[in-house]
Design a protein around this motif. Structure first.
Motif, PDB file in Angstrom:
ATOM      1  N   SER A  27      41.073  -6.502  24.427  1.00  0.00           N
ATOM      2  CA  SER A  27      41.813  -5.260  24.215  1.00  0.00           C
ATOM      3  C   SER A  27      43.176  -5.527  23.589  1.00  0.00           C
ATOM      4  N   SER A  28      43.857  -6.526  24.091  1.00  0.00           N
ATOM      5  CA  SER A  28      45.177  -6.840  23.536  1.00  0.00           C
ATOM      6  C   SER A  28      45.072  -7.323  22.098  1.00  0.00           C
ATOM      7  N   ARG A  29      44.019  -8.096  21.779  1.00  0.00           N
ATOM      8  CA  ARG A  29      43.853  -8.566  20.406  1.00  0.00           C
ATOM      9  C   ARG A  29      43.578  -7.398  19.465  1.00  0.00           C
ATOM     10  N   LEU A  30      42.725  -6.455  19.929  1.00  0.00           N
ATOM     11  CA  LEU A  30      42.474  -5.265  19.112  1.00  0.00           C
ATOM     12  C   LEU A  30      43.746  -4.451  18.931  1.00  0.00           C
ATOM     13  N   CYS A  31      44.544  -4.364  19.976  1.00  0.00           N
ATOM     14  CA  CYS A  31      45.797  -3.616  19.887  1.00  0.00           C
ATOM     15  C   CYS A  31      46.755  -4.276  18.897  1.00  0.00           C
ATOM     16  N   ARG A  32      46.841  -5.618  18.945  1.00  0.00           N
ATOM     17  CA  ARG A  32      47.712  -6.321  18.011  1.00  0.00           C
ATOM     18  C   ARG A  32      47.248  -6.116  16.576  1.00  0.00           C
ATOM     19  N   ASN A  33      45.921  -6.173  16.342  1.00  0.00           N
ATOM     20  CA  ASN A  33      45.397  -5.956  14.995  1.00  0.00           C
ATOM     21  C   ASN A  33      45.701  -4.552  14.488  1.00  0.00           C
ATOM     22  N   SER A  34      45.606  -3.581  15.409  1.00  0.00           N
ATOM     23  CA  SER A  34      45.894  -2.204  15.007  1.00  0.00           C
ATOM     24  C   SER A  34      47.351  -2.052  14.612  1.00  0.00           C
ATOM     25  N   PHE A  35      48.269  -2.644  15.406  1.00  0.00           N
ATOM     26  CA  PHE A  35      49.684  -2.570  15.059  1.00  0.00           C
ATOM     27  C   PHE A  35      49.972  -3.284  13.736  1.00  0.00           C
ATOM     28  N   ARG A  36      49.330  -4.469  13.512  1.00  0.00           N
ATOM     29  CA  ARG A  36      49.544  -5.195  12.269  1.00  0.00           C
ATOM     30  C   ARG A  36      49.052  -4.380  11.070  1.00  0.00           C
ATOM     31  N   HIS A  37      47.901  -3.736  11.210  1.00  0.00           N
ATOM     32  CA  HIS A  37      47.367  -2.914  10.136  1.00  0.00           C
ATOM     33  C   HIS A  37      48.285  -1.723   9.849  1.00  0.00           C
ATOM     34  N   PHE A  38      48.888  -1.149  10.881  1.00  0.00           N
ATOM     35  CA  PHE A  38      49.767   0.000  10.684  1.00  0.00           C
ATOM     36  C   PHE A  38      51.039  -0.404   9.943  1.00  0.00           C
ATOM     37  N   PHE A  39      51.637  -1.505  10.377  1.00  0.00           N
ATOM     38  CA  PHE A  39      52.893  -1.920   9.753  1.00  0.00           C
ATOM     39  C   PHE A  39      52.695  -2.459   8.347  1.00  0.00           C
ATOM     40  N   GLN A  40      51.450  -2.857   8.018  1.00  0.00           N
ATOM     41  CA  GLN A  40      51.173  -3.314   6.664  1.00  0.00           C
ATOM     42  C   GLN A  40      50.568  -2.222   5.799  1.00  0.00           C
ATOM     43  N   SER A  41      50.398  -1.041   6.310  1.00  0.00           N
ATOM     44  CA  SER A  41      49.776   0.044   5.557  1.00  0.00           C
ATOM     45  C   SER A  41      50.813   0.734   4.684  1.00  0.00           C
ATOM     46  N   SER A  42      50.293   1.549   3.703  1.00  0.00           N
ATOM     47  CA  SER A  42      51.186   2.279   2.808  1.00  0.00           C
ATOM     48  C   SER A  42      51.970   3.356   3.544  1.00  0.00           C
ATOM     49  N   ALA A  43      51.434   3.829   4.678  1.00  0.00           N
ATOM     50  CA  ALA A  43      52.155   4.842   5.432  1.00  0.00           C
ATOM     51  C   ALA A  43      53.465   4.307   5.969  1.00  0.00           C
ATOM     52  N   PHE A  44      53.519   2.964   6.238  1.00  0.00           N
ATOM     53  CA  PHE A  44      54.751   2.374   6.740  1.00  0.00           C
ATOM     54  C   PHE A  44      55.561   1.711   5.618  1.00  0.00           C
ATOM     55  N   LEU A  45      54.874   0.917   4.776  1.00  0.00           N
ATOM     56  CA  LEU A  45      55.579   0.185   3.727  1.00  0.00           C
ATOM     57  C   LEU A  45      55.738   0.982   2.443  1.00  0.00           C
ATOM     58  N   GLY A  46      54.905   1.986   2.173  1.00  0.00           N
ATOM     59  CA  GLY A  46      54.945   2.725   0.925  1.00  0.00           C
ATOM     60  C   GLY A  46      54.044   2.088  -0.123  1.00  0.00           C
ATOM     61  N   VAL A  47      53.798   2.837  -1.221  1.00  0.00           N
ATOM     62  CA  VAL A  47      52.936   2.383  -2.300  1.00  0.00           C
ATOM     63  C   VAL A  47      53.793   1.711  -3.362  1.00  0.00           C
ATOM     64  N   ALA A  48      53.350   0.527  -3.814  1.00  0.00           N
ATOM     65  CA  ALA A  48      54.088  -0.173  -4.868  1.00  0.00           C
ATOM     66  C   ALA A  48      54.050   0.654  -6.149  1.00  0.00           C
ATOM     67  N   PRO A  49      55.202   0.972  -6.758  1.00  0.00           N
ATOM     68  CA  PRO A  49      55.221   1.873  -7.911  1.00  0.00           C
ATOM     69  C   PRO A  49      55.060   1.128  -9.225  1.00  0.00           C
ATOM     70  N   LEU A  50      54.685   1.886 -10.271  1.00  0.00           N
ATOM     71  CA  LEU A  50      54.745   1.435 -11.652  1.00  0.00           C
ATOM     72  C   LEU A  50      56.012   2.029 -12.250  1.00  0.00           C
ATOM     73  N   LYS A  51      56.920   1.185 -12.703  1.00  0.00           N
ATOM     74  CA  LYS A  51      58.228   1.638 -13.142  1.00  0.00           C
ATOM     75  C   LYS A  51      58.156   2.186 -14.569  1.00  0.00           C
ATOM     76  N   VAL A  52      58.818   3.319 -14.791  1.00  0.00           N
ATOM     77  CA  VAL A  52      58.957   3.922 -16.118  1.00  0.00           C
ATOM     78  C   VAL A  52      60.439   3.852 -16.477  1.00  0.00           C
ATOM     79  N   GLN A  53      60.769   3.081 -17.511  1.00  0.00           N
ATOM     80  CA  GLN A  53      62.159   2.848 -17.887  1.00  0.00           C
ATOM     81  C   GLN A  53      62.449   3.489 -19.244  1.00  0.00           C
ATOM     82  N   MET A  54      63.733   3.696 -19.512  1.00  0.00           N
ATOM     83  CA  MET A  54      64.153   4.264 -20.794  1.00  0.00           C
ATOM     84  C   MET A  54      63.842   3.259 -21.900  1.00  0.00           C
ATOM     85  N   PRO A  55      62.958   3.629 -22.862  1.00  0.00           N
ATOM     86  CA  PRO A  55      62.576   2.680 -23.909  1.00  0.00           C
ATOM     87  C   PRO A  55      63.507   2.775 -25.113  1.00  0.00           C
ATOM     88  N   ALA A  56      63.403   1.797 -26.005  1.00  0.00           N
ATOM     89  CA  ALA A  56      64.106   1.819 -27.284  1.00  0.00           C
ATOM     90  C   ALA A  56      63.194   2.479 -28.311  1.00  0.00           C
TER      91      ALA A  56
END
Length: 534
Positions: A27-56
């Motif tokens: 049970s504790s191992r499953l709980c630890r895995n669930s917490f690790r999955h949550f903290f590594q998910s996009s809901a916590f860390l966010g989605v890596a963006p594609l940057k749009v910059q001012m071009p020449a």
């Protein structure tokens, strides 16, 4: 028997405890895995963006203005789709997306001014990702950080400046002539007026200590920002009448005042390029008068056939044909720093085979331009660059400033096609819809102010081009008619003359070559059939 029962009971308890521990461990191992999955998910860390910059979007662009966003947050974007409209130093250009995805966040809204190249303007995410969970990086990572203002120390307390001195004209003349400080004079006139006698008494005291600022008077405290619109404190010791720095509402401006107007990107680039041209290019000027009688007659004939062309269209065609003829009529050799011209009829074998005319040479500017440098050249940092095509830049006045769209391959086009291209490019230039390839480059420029009644003028070269032709208006001049043997005595005839001035880069086109160009140009313009045969 009793001992055997105790041992069995202990074994059962031990097995039960081991099962309970294993269950808790899982049970504790499953709980630890669930917490690790949550903290590594996009809901916590966010989605890596594609940057749009001012071009020449142009070679000379250093910053741009965001005019309009064509996509909204949450909309799907494919590679090549229009994202926004950006005002460059030349025109309003549509910025296209280079990636597929979803527009997640617009960081700089419409109307953002003076956005430097490389500044982050928007964020995208890949397809299938939650665009609402995009990770927004700190703006300081992509935008230049604004330097914080230096800490300003509290200004020391200073006494209020004294009231302005009142001097009579004679006293002011004496004090200014002998360099005496007005503050040292003891005023005896009405309401503190320093009279002539007061100035003479100060002069009698004499002494070098009374001259040239004997006291160290601290400068007056600058007015607070809130009082910037009001009158500043009067200058101490000037004795001159004071004027308010700005005008009151509804009243004319005071002498020496002005209104600062912010410059647009186009206006700043025009100022920079004109300054660069006049300070780095040795300009040489040559003018010639052209008779437009044949051109005007031809225009009337074309108008009867509902073909509308302007005099400027014939000028563009004549310039392009002259550039080609100059290439044909120049030898592959130097004569006194310039290229000597050869006549229409060439003795001996021709580079293009048998025949006696320049038309026997390969048609088009490519071969001639590659063989010899001439007027159709540009200047780079290391020297001249011979161009393979003849592209004529035409100056178009817009609300944002002057821009020079390009008629490409003008030597190979008819006057009717040149007229259609010039009209389309001028319309796009005034609407700010020119594409970068429609105003970048060019080998020769034409600027026409004849429609404004300007008789002649000198234009500034558009770098890196070598020449620009300034065209004036058409004027009527009387001259004696040609004398005939059997006809009536000669009278007067009217000529339609137009003055053109060639501004040339002295590093590339010297006076003799410029004169040859103008001579060929005038011949082509006065005899339009030559342009059709070129």
């Amino acid at each position: 028997m009793a001992a055997s029962l105790r041992m069995r009971r202990q074994a059962v308890f031990a097995a039960f405890r081991s099962l309970t521990f294993e269950k808790c461990h899982r049970s504790s191992r499953l709980c630890r895995n669930s917490f690790r999955h949550f903290f590594q998910s996009s809901a916590f860390l966010g989605v890596a963006p594609l940057k749009v910059q001012m071009p020449a979007l142009s070679p000379t662009m250093e910053e741009g203005n965001i005019v309009k966003w064509l996509k909204k947050e949450g909309e799907a974007v494919a590679a090549g789709d229009a994202l926004c409209e950006i005002e460059t130093d030349k025109a309003v250009v549509t910025m296209e997306s280079s990636d597929d995805g979803i527009l997640a966040k617009i960081l700089l809204e419409e109307g953002s001014k003076n956005v430097r190249l490389g500044v982050l303007i928007a964020l995208m995410v890949e397809e299938g990702q939650d665009w609402k969970q995009v990770d927004i990086p700190p703006l300081v990572s992509s935008q230049p950080a604004a330097t914080p203002p230096p800490p300003t120390a509290a200004p020391p307390f200073r006494a209020a400046p004294p009231a302005p001195l009142r001097l009579s004209p004679a006293a002011r003349h004496i004090l200014d002539t002998h360099g005496l400080e007005p503050h040292l004079a003891m005023s005896t006139g009405p309401r503190g007026l320093i009279t002539k006698e007061d100035a003479l008494n100060l002069l009698k005291k004499g002494g070098s200590g009374l001259k040239a600022a004997p006291l160290s008077v601290p400068p007056p405290t600058p007015p607070p920002p809130a009082a910037a619109a009001g009158a500043p404190p009067p200058a101490v010791g000037s004795g001159q009448p004071l004027h308010p720095p700005v005008a009151a509402p509804g009243k004319p401006g005071a002498p020496g005042t002005f209104t600062e107007v912010p410059a647009s990107n186009v206006r700043r680039v025009i100022a920079q390029r004109l300054t660069q041209s006049k300070s780095t290019i040795p300009h040489a000027y040559a003018s010639v008068d052209c008779d437009l009688g044949a051109i005007l007659e031809l225009r009337k004939e074309l108008a009867q056939e509902e073909i509308k062309v302007s005099v400027n269209d014939f000028i563009i065609k004549a310039v392009a044909v002259t550039l080609r003829l100059i290439s044909c009529f120049l030898r592959n050799g130097r004569h006194g720093g310039v290229h000597a011209a050869i006549p229409y009829t060439l003795p001996g074998p021709r580079p293009g085979g048998a025949g006696s005319s320049c038309g026997a040479l390969p048609r088009g500017p490519s071969r001639a331009s590659k063989e010899i440098p001439e007027v159709n050249v540009t200047w780079s940092g290391e020297g001249p660059q011979v161009l393979d095509t003849i592209d004529i830049s035409i100056a178009v006045a817009t609300d944002r400033g002057l821009i020079t769209p390009i008629i490409k391959g003008a030597a190979d086009k008819g006057v009717r096609q040149i007229a259609a291209d010039a009209k389309a490019l001028a319309g796009k230039a005034r609407a700010g819809k020119l594409l970068p390839e429609e105003y970048q480059g060019g080998s020769f420029s034409v600027s026409n102010l004849g429609m404004f009644g300007i008789s002649s003028f000198s234009a500034v070269i558009n770098p890196p081009q070598a020449c620009i032709l300034a065209v004036g208006c058409t004027r009527e001049e009387l001259e004696p008619a040609a004398d005939t043997q059997d006809g009536p005595p000669p009278g007067l005839r009217t000529r339609q003359l137009m003055t053109v001035t060639l501004s040339s880069d002295g590093r590339l086109v010297d006076d003799e070559l410029a004169s040859r160009f103008l001579d060929k140009f005038r011949a082509n313009l006065e005899k339009p059939e030559r342009m059709a045969l070129a």
